[in-house]
Scaffold this motif. Structure first.
Motif, PDB file in Angstrom:
ATOM      1  N   LEU A   1       0.891  -0.879   0.034  1.00  0.00           N
ATOM      2  CA  LEU A   1       0.043   0.072  -0.119  1.00  0.00           C
ATOM      3  C   LEU A   1       0.902   1.215   0.041  1.00  0.00           C
ATOM      4  O   LEU A   1       0.625   2.285  -0.683  1.00  0.00           O
ATOM      5  N   ASN A   2       2.056   1.227   0.885  1.00  0.00           N
ATOM      6  CA  ASN A   2       2.791   2.366   1.091  1.00  0.00           C
ATOM      7  C   ASN A   2       3.585   2.700  -0.374  1.00  0.00           C
ATOM      8  O   ASN A   2       3.706   3.975  -0.890  1.00  0.00           O
ATOM      9  N   VAL A   3       3.928   1.672  -1.025  1.00  0.00           N
ATOM     10  CA  VAL A   3       4.761   1.963  -2.281  1.00  0.00           C
ATOM     11  C   VAL A   3       3.899   2.480  -3.469  1.00  0.00           C
ATOM     12  O   VAL A   3       4.200   3.257  -4.165  1.00  0.00           O
ATOM     13  N   THR A   4       2.668   2.118  -3.264  1.00  0.00           N
ATOM     14  CA  THR A   4       1.371   2.360  -4.291  1.00  0.00           C
ATOM     15  C   THR A   4       1.573   3.977  -3.911  1.00  0.00           C
ATOM     16  O   THR A   4       1.255   4.793  -5.044  1.00  0.00           O
ATOM     17  N   ILE A   5       0.879   4.176  -2.823  1.00  0.00           N
ATOM     18  CA  ILE A   5       0.699   5.914  -2.395  1.00  0.00           C
ATOM     19  C   ILE A   5       2.067   6.659  -2.936  1.00  0.00           C
ATOM     20  O   ILE A   5       1.888   7.566  -3.563  1.00  0.00           O
ATOM     21  N   ALA A   6       3.335   5.936  -2.366  1.00  0.00           N
ATOM     22  CA  ALA A   6       4.478   6.739  -2.935  1.00  0.00           C
ATOM     23  C   ALA A   6       4.600   6.819  -4.588  1.00  0.00           C
ATOM     24  O   ALA A   6       4.989   8.006  -5.007  1.00  0.00           O
ATOM     25  N   GLY A   7       4.404   5.605  -5.276  1.00  0.00           N
ATOM     26  CA  GLY A   7       4.354   5.868  -6.544  1.00  0.00           C
ATOM     27  C   GLY A   7       3.385   6.590  -7.236  1.00  0.00           C
ATOM     28  O   GLY A   7       3.722   7.411  -8.245  1.00  0.00           O
ATOM     29  N   PHE A   8       2.196   7.040  -6.651  1.00  0.00           N
ATOM     30  CA  PHE A   8       1.280   8.017  -7.143  1.00  0.00           C
ATOM     31  C   PHE A   8       1.889   9.438  -6.910  1.00  0.00           C
ATOM     32  O   PHE A   8       1.828  10.005  -7.753  1.00  0.00           O
ATOM     33  N   LEU A   9       2.273   9.510  -5.703  1.00  0.00           N
ATOM     34  CA  LEU A   9       2.675  11.012  -5.350  1.00  0.00           C
ATOM     35  C   LEU A   9       3.632  11.358  -6.150  1.00  0.00           C
ATOM     36  O   LEU A   9       3.857  12.502  -6.538  1.00  0.00           O
ATOM     37  N   PHE A  10       4.737  10.534  -6.354  1.00  0.00           N
ATOM     38  CA  PHE A  10       6.090  11.009  -7.074  1.00  0.00           C
ATOM     39  C   PHE A  10       5.774  10.812  -8.636  1.00  0.00           C
ATOM     40  O   PHE A  10       6.316  11.745  -9.402  1.00  0.00           O
ATOM     41  N   LEU A  11       5.206   9.853  -9.018  1.00  0.00           N
ATOM     42  CA  LEU A  11       5.396   9.310 -10.304  1.00  0.00           C
ATOM     43  C   LEU A  11       4.124   9.618 -11.281  1.00  0.00           C
ATOM     44  O   LEU A  11       4.146  10.288 -12.164  1.00  0.00           O
ATOM     45  N   VAL A  12       3.145   9.366 -10.707  1.00  0.00           N
ATOM     46  CA  VAL A  12       1.695   9.342 -11.452  1.00  0.00           C
ATOM     47  C   VAL A  12       1.421  11.003 -11.478  1.00  0.00           C
ATOM     48  O   VAL A  12       1.127  11.423 -12.572  1.00  0.00           O
ATOM     49  N   TYR A  13       1.374  11.480 -10.470  1.00  0.00           N
ATOM     50  CA  TYR A  13       1.026  12.828 -10.342  1.00  0.00           C
ATOM     51  C   TYR A  13       2.234  13.626 -10.467  1.00  0.00           C
ATOM     52  O   TYR A  13       2.218  14.517 -11.255  1.00  0.00           O
ATOM     53  N   GLY A  14       3.178  13.524  -9.325  1.00  0.00           N
ATOM     54  CA  GLY A  14       4.395  14.452  -9.393  1.00  0.00           C
ATOM     55  C   GLY A  14       4.825  14.513 -10.810  1.00  0.00           C
ATOM     56  O   GLY A  14       5.518  15.745 -11.167  1.00  0.00           O
ATOM     57  N   ASN A  15       5.233  13.357 -11.444  1.00  0.00           N
ATOM     58  CA  ASN A  15       5.941  13.403 -12.787  1.00  0.00           C
ATOM     59  C   ASN A  15       5.053  13.437 -14.120  1.00  0.00           C
ATOM     60  O   ASN A  15       5.243  14.221 -15.024  1.00  0.00           O
ATOM     61  N   GLY A  16       3.943  12.706 -13.898  1.00  0.00           N
ATOM     62  CA  GLY A  16       3.145  12.682 -15.001  1.00  0.00           C
ATOM     63  C   GLY A  16       2.434  13.993 -15.572  1.00  0.00           C
ATOM     64  O   GLY A  16       2.465  14.519 -16.485  1.00  0.00           O
ATOM     65  N   VAL A  17       1.949  14.743 -14.340  1.00  0.00           N
ATOM     66  CA  VAL A  17       1.241  16.086 -14.557  1.00  0.00           C
ATOM     67  C   VAL A  17       2.313  16.929 -14.926  1.00  0.00           C
ATOM     68  O   VAL A  17       2.276  17.623 -15.757  1.00  0.00           O
TER      69      VAL A  17
END
Length: 306
Positions: A69-85
């Motif tokens: 769960l934590n790596v999913t949250i981190a992946g979203f914050l860093f890469l999905v939103y933080g990088n993708g957007v």
């Protein structure tokens, strides 16, 4: 100098110089490839390669439900939103200008630590915050920005990405993640890639452009995958476990210098006099924030170190 110190120095070099070049590389790639699909390709390949490296190093890929769960949250914050957007916003904002906006990360981290941990601001921090706010005002209040199509929304989205990345930095420093940073990074990237593919479909991105991408975009993608993702992001996750998140955030005032020089040299990006003044004020503020004295009681727990 012992091995751990050399690894820390090499890791800082990675997040300073390699990440400084990713603004240029993403700017080149996003001109031909949709941003979310671009990020999905980049992190998908990188994540799988990192997990293979972890297996070759005989590291266990087993994770608990909490860690997953934590790596999913981190992946979203860093890469999905933080990088993708962020990459999407590069369609409207110059790479050097975007790097300057990203340099506000230490300011965001400081505010978040204040809100989450109740940490009091030191004198240097207060000076840094004041200079940071002034630099930001000078940077975004220019007439060229107000009259540029898409520039305002691009700036707003980049700042929201910086907030997401900053919260991710604080979250990772405290969260229960896989102890090996290769495993942690690999899972973050792989999961983020799956999420980005889903969002790419939801937003109906035209992925057919991948078949016709130019040679320079192909080269940019390879460099982004190997160095920007595997090397630098792994170094980033490692540093978050062995030094404070504020020290890791010092990359924010080195990256813009690299990005500005590369954008000027390769893309003919120009800076106004006001932008130059704003960057000096802003980066000076970042220096004050990151050079303040540390409070030892806020060190990361030993059980969270790799």
């Amino acid at each position: 100098m012992n091995k751990s110190k050399l690894l820390i120095i090499a890791s800082f070099f990675s997040i300073y110089v390699i990440w400084g070049s990713t603004y240029l590389l993403n700017k080149i790639a996003v001109a031909e490839i949709p941003p979310l699909f671009l990020a999905a390709i980049r992190f998908g390949f990188a994540g799988i390669l990192i997990l293979i490296i972890a297996l070759l190093l005989k590291q266990s890929l087993k994770v608990t439900k909490r860690q997953l769960l934590n790596v999913t949250i981190a992946g979203f914050l860093f890469l999905v939103y933080g990088n993708g957007v962020f990459v999407w916003a590069l369609k409207y904002v110059d790479s050097g200008f975007a790097a300057l906006l990203a340099s506000t990360q230490p300011l965001f981290v400081l505010f978040l630590l204040r809100l989450i941990d109740g940490k009091k601001m030191q004198r240097k921090s207060i000076i840094g915050v004041g200079l940071g706010i002034l630099g930001m005002y000078l940077l975004v209040s220019q007439k060229e920005i107000a009259t540029s199509e898409g520039m305002v929304i691009g700036i707003f989205m980049i700042l929201s990405c910086v907030l997401s990345w900053s919260y991710g930095s604080v979250f990772v420093s405290k969260a229960d993640l896989p102890k090996n940073f290769f495993v942690s990074t690999g899972y973050q990237m792989t999961i983020a890639s799956i999420l980005q593919l889903c969002f790419s479909q939801i937003f109906n991105e035209d992925i057919s452009t991948v078949a016709t991408m130019s040679y320079k975009v192909q080269v940019s993608m390879v460099i982004l995958i190997i160095f920007g993702s595997i090397v630098a992001f792994t170094a980033f996750n490692y540093l978050l476990k062995v030094v404070s998140p504020e020290k890791v955030a010092t990359s924010a005032y080195v990256n813009p210098v690299i990005a500005l020089l590369l954008g000027w040299y390769f893309l003919d990006e120009k800076l106004t006099n006001q932008s130059i003044i704003a960057s000096v004020v802003l980066l000076t503020g970042v220096y004050f924030i990151t050079s303040r004295k540390r409070v030892t009681k806020n060190k990361i727990r030993p059980s969270q170190k790799t």
